[in-house]
Design a protein around this motif. Structure first.
Motif, PDB file in Angstrom:
ATOM      1  N   PRO A 253       0.806  -1.236   0.000  1.00  0.00           N
ATOM      2  CA  PRO A 253       0.000   0.000   0.000  1.00  0.00           C
ATOM      3  C   PRO A 253       0.833   1.277   0.000  1.00  0.00           C
ATOM      4  O   PRO A 253       0.521   2.226  -0.720  1.00  0.00           O
ATOM      5  CB  PRO A 253      -0.841  -0.133   1.276  1.00  0.00           C
ATOM      6  N   ALA A 274      -1.305  -1.107   5.489  1.00  0.00           N
ATOM      7  CA  ALA A 274      -0.277  -2.136   5.350  1.00  0.00           C
ATOM      8  C   ALA A 274      -0.153  -2.993   6.594  1.00  0.00           C
ATOM      9  O   ALA A 274       0.239  -4.160   6.531  1.00  0.00           O
ATOM     10  CB  ALA A 274       1.067  -1.489   5.024  1.00  0.00           C
ATOM     11  N   SER A 526      -3.456  -6.171   0.040  1.00  0.00           N
ATOM     12  CA  SER A 526      -2.068  -5.908   0.423  1.00  0.00           C
ATOM     13  C   SER A 526      -1.274  -7.205   0.364  1.00  0.00           C
ATOM     14  O   SER A 526      -1.830  -8.303   0.264  1.00  0.00           O
ATOM     15  CB  SER A 526      -2.016  -5.309   1.829  1.00  0.00           C
TER      16      SER A 526
END
Length: 945
Positions: A253, A274, A526
């Motif tokens: 991210p 993240a 992610s």
């Protein structure tokens, strides 16, 4: 000697004026046209600089990912990002990110396709209250690829009754089976699912049930009704399940936000965190299904994801609704199970009612709205509480290409019969696009078995939506780089048949994951979420080459360097050294995309099995190093065009000076007898021509600035003053060889004729034979005139062919098409001036021939040749040189065009013929002027000589 030079110039005023005129045209044209080139160069450099740097500077792929075609042509495939399933480790990514020259290294891990069943609402206008029992059939057809592909997508049935419908609560029936209540209050099971009692032994129909009873709540949404359509008049609208595959990718991210601005493109919800990892827990089936009688628990892991706000595929679902006879509705009312109905209803004729077309964008928007609200109206496993169940995911291997001339052709594969079986066993739904001709191998990776004693599901939890049009990078533009991570691949027709088949539009990807074009990812998670999709406890058949690559999950890394990058050699070397360092450090394939530009590559797409013909398409791949090549090419091309003017002018001056030396051989021989040394004879000729060059230079300097203003160009004083030394240098160089001949004058030359006699007698001396014989007597002079004309014609032919066949360009990339080897007005001006100077050189050669052979022409006239015959003789000499020069120039021009374009297009033939005809006509018109001198020849004096 100065007085001698001035006397010679006064004695030969016409010759001096002709030389001054030729030099004046050349140096003035050069000054003005180079001023235009400088202005255009500034524009070119500005455009290239603004577009040379795309979304990233370096693309890193797994070792061996680059194809032979990419290596051989300096290309990066448009499918470089979507074609790969891993191959780069997280450790390699981190190594690259730590390099001091790297500003951001953004990884992409392409996971695979998740099958999502979307709602396609279908109206049933004939259904009305009090209509009794009714049964409708919805025949579905998936339409895509600009209407060229039409795939039958099965049938579904909707049973409608005006009696109340109730959910079954006794243990004798499945909770999916409703029952109909008659007037006496008795319950009659309808839409029976045989799997609740015995194993199904044949195809089952998809059968929905509804009621037109306004007081009935069976078909209204709620916790107790997970199958409700939610319509105000439920029987007037039914819902058809439409399976659409969506592609998942995983990113870092933080890196993605810095490279592409993904965080700024979120239009609803929140961006990926993240540090937020997938959450796991258990839930009851009662909670998931809304059925309080459902027993058991299931493990659930939720992965946070972003979803694109629009579907990437070009596809529509056409639903043709027909009403079946009352006997068919009676079968359903009698409680006939779905397997038995599946053997009879498809063959029962019906009465057409309506046809509905649902675009994939509508269905996808309905899915997103349901995920937002937490109410996805499908079975609980396809979506509940704002999640999509991942029952399996599918990976697709890269397209296999074969060579087809200068392009490629996608190699068709045998359809895999196991795909339908895999999908139907896992999810009960089959994406019908997979029935079309495949060019990729697709592999289904089903969810794993029970974990810790209970079944375990993986759900995608939508935390936000993003709009790809709001990203800071683009898939289009002069300096665009492959960005299939967000933008759909598209291709245009490469031949007239394909253009016509597509209706002049681009071909977009559909839902066929095994097709030529790939959809961009609609779901972004992610790298932390990637670990769940890589876990063998959830999905089988994972590992290297199949599914997510556990050891090396990353597909590509896009690298942007620190600081500004220009077109200078230092910037290019900086990028090259960083790319080399990445390769040496990791062993991965590295491509420099800074300075690249999209270029069309012809790709053949085999015919589909559902209507689409074979197409030849242009896919936009990236050509590396275009920016630097463009700047060098525009300078080189302009310089070549303008130097041609000087070269032809030099030939004209050399021809005229050489003729003057030949005509003055008697005088030069006398001077040699008087003791003039060779160096003084050389200086005499050079001084005469240099003086004329100086005069032409001064006049050219004075004319360059006002002519530039009239043309709308800025010609500075410094550039105008350069005309003086340019003209002087040009004159001296052109006169050097004739002056060297003059320095070698021998006293015996005084008694030799100016023109040598034919080496052998000309028999049957017709006009054409005499003309050819005359040209052979002065081969150097004839060749000089022919060469001068050929140079101008070659330039014109090349420019005309490029303009006609390639719309003014021959570079083949978007950036090059915009700014590089384009044909401009200044280029045509230079070529026209060169061609006119060439025609003037031919005319000058004729004039000199007439002067040198005046006695011969006088003798012909004295022996009875009419004036028109003598004129025809001279014009025939001109025609021979004109035809030879024009044809030779056309051949050279077409050859130069073919080097750029790779072939000689039919469109280039007509302008070539027109240029040749124009050059010959212009030369003959120019030659008509010297022939006028024939009428004024002093016959008596020449005969006496």
């Amino acid at each position: 000697m100065l007085g001698f030079v001035l006397a010679q110039l006064r004695y030969r005023k016409g010759r001096a004026a002709a030389l001054v005129g030729a030099l004046l045209v050349a140096v003035t044209s050069f000054s003005v046209l180079t001023g235009a080139a400088r202005t255009q160069r500034l524009s070119v450099v500005g455009t290239v600089t603004a577009n040379a740097r795309g979304g990233y500077d370096i693309l890193v792929r797994p070792a061996g990912a680059r194809s032979a075609l990419e290596d051989g042509r300096g290309l990066v495939a448009s499918t470089a990002l979507a074609n790969l399933n891993g191959g780069i480790t997280t450790a390699q990514w981190q190594q690259i990110g730590k390099l001091p020259e790297v500003d951001v290294a953004a990884p992409v891990a392409v996971v695979g396709y998740v099958l999502t069943r979307m709602d396609a609402p279908v109206d049933l206008p004939a259904a009305a209250a009090g209509g009794g029992r009714q049964l409708y059939r919805a025949a579905m057809t998936q339409v895509s690829e600009r209407g060229l592909t039409r795939i039958p997508a099965g049938e579904s049935y909707t049973y409608v009754t005006d009696r109340p419908l109730r959910g079954v609560t006794d243990s004798a029936h499945s909770s999916k089976d409703p029952y109909e209540v008659d007037g006496a209050g008795a319950a009659h099971p309808v839409c029976v699912d045989p799997t609740a009692k015995t194993a199904a032994t044949g195809p089952q129909v998809v059968l929905n049930c509804g009621t037109t009873n306004p007081q009935d709540t069976y078909n209204q949404p709620g916790p107790a009704n997970p199958h409700a359509t939610g319509s105000a008049q439920p029987a007037a609208t039914t819902t058809t399940a439409w399976p659409v595959p969506l592609l998942i990718e995983a990113v870092d991210p933080a890196s993605e936000a810095r490279l592409a601005g993904l965080d700024k493109a979120v239009t609803w919800g929140s961006y990926l965190d993240a540090g937020r990892r997938p959450t796991s827990g258990t839930r009851t089936y009662a909670d998931l299904t809304g059925d309080p009688n459902a027993a058991g628990r299931v493990g659930v892991t939720e992965i946070p994801v972003l979803m694109a706000d629009r579907a990437a595929a070009d596809e529509q679902l056409q639903v043709a609704v027909s009403r079946l006879p009352a006997s068919a509705a009676d079968q359903v009312a009698a409680g006939t199970d779905k397997t038995t109905l599946g053997a009879t209803l498809p063959h029962t004729p019906g009465t057409p009612v309506t046809t509905t077309t649902v675009d994939v964008q509508q269905a996808y928007r309905t899915l997103l709205d349901g995920l937002r609200s937490g109410d996805v109206r499908e079975t609980y496993r396809a979506g509940n509480g704002g999640t999509v169940w991942v029952s399996a995911f599918t990976t697709a291997q890269p397209v296999r290409y074969g060579s087809a001339g200068d392009g490629l052709t996608a190699q068709p594969r045998q359809p895999d019969p196991n795909l339908r079986l895999d999908y139907e066993q896992i999810d009960g739904t089959y994406p019908r696009d997979l029935d079309d001709t495949p060019v990729r191998k697709a592999v289904v990776h089903p969810a794993g078995g029970p974990w810790n004693g209970i079944a375990h599901d993986v759900h995608l939890k939508m935390v936000g939506e993003f709009d790809s049009s709001e990203l800071s990078v683009s898939a289009s533009g002069l300096g665009a780089v492959p960005m299939e991570t967000y933008f759909p691949a598209q291709a245009t027709g490469a031949d007239p048949a394909s253009v016509q088949a597509l209706g002049g539009r681009s071909l977009l990807p559909n839902g066929n994951v095994a097709g030529l074009l790939s959809v961009p990812p609609s779901i972004v998670t992610s790298l932390a979420g990637l670990q769940t999709l890589d876990d063998a406890r959830y999905f089988t058949n994972t590992g290297a080459g199949r599914g997510v690559n556990a050891a090396a999950p990353i597909s590509v890394i896009r690298v942007r360097l620190t600081g500004a990058l220009g077109l200078d050699a230092l910037s290019r070397e900086r990028v090259r050294l960083t790319a080399q360092r990445i390769h040496d450090l990791t062993g991965l394939d590295v491509d420099i995309t800074s300075g690249s530009s999209p270029t069309p590559v012809a790709v053949g797409d085999p015919a589909g099995t559902h209507g689409r013909p074979a197409l030849t398409l242009h896919e936009m791949w990236s050509k590396k190093g275009v920016a630097a090549t463009v700047v060098a090419a525009v300078d080189r091309k302009s310089l070549i065009m303008f130097v041609l003017v000087l070269v032809v002018c030099a030939l004209f001056v050399a021809s005229a000076t050489g003729a003057a030396v030949r005509a003055r051989r008697t005088e030069l021989a006398v001077l040699a007898c008087l003791g003039w040394p060779p160096r003084k004879l050389f200086a005499l000729v050079v001084a005469e021509v240099a003086g004329l060059g100086a005069v032409a230079g001064v006049l050219g300097a004075g004319l360059a600035i006002p002519l530039g203003r009239l043309s709308g160009l800025h010609v500075g004083a410094g550039r105008a003053v350069l005309a003086v030394p340019a003209a002087l240098l040009l004159a001296v160089l052109a006169a050097s060889r004739p002056a060297l001949q003059a320095s070698r004058s021998h006293p015996g030359a005084a008694v030799l004729p100016a023109v040598s006699a034919p080496r052998r007698p000309v028999r049957r001396a017709g006009i054409t034979r005499l003309a050819l014989a005359n040209l052979r007597r002065v081969p150097g002079r004839a060749l000089l005139g022919t060469l001068a004309l050929a140079i101008g014609v070659a330039a014109l032919v090349a420019l005309a062919a490029i303009s006609t066949a390639f719309d003014g360009t021959v570079t083949g990339t978007l950036l090059g098409d915009a700014v590089s080897v384009q044909v401009r007005g200044s280029d045509y001006a230079a070529a026209v001036i060169a061609a006119l100077l060439g025609a003037a050189t031919v005319a000058d050669v004729l004039y000199l021939n007439i002067r040198d052979r005046a006695a011969e022409y006088a003798l012909l006239s004295a022996t009875g040749w009419p004036d028109r015959a003598v004129t025809r003789l001279v014009l025939t000499e001109a025609a021979v040189m004109a035809v030879a020069g024009a044809v030779a120039g056309a051949a050279v021009g077409l050859s130069a065009y073919a080097v750029f374009a790779g072939h000689i297009s039919r469109a280039a033939v007509l302008p070539t013929l027109a240029t040749v005809a124009g050059a010959i006509t212009t030369t003959l018109l120019s030659a008509a002027l010297p022939t006028r001198a024939l009428r004024h020849l002093p016959l008596t004096r020449h005969l006496a000589e």
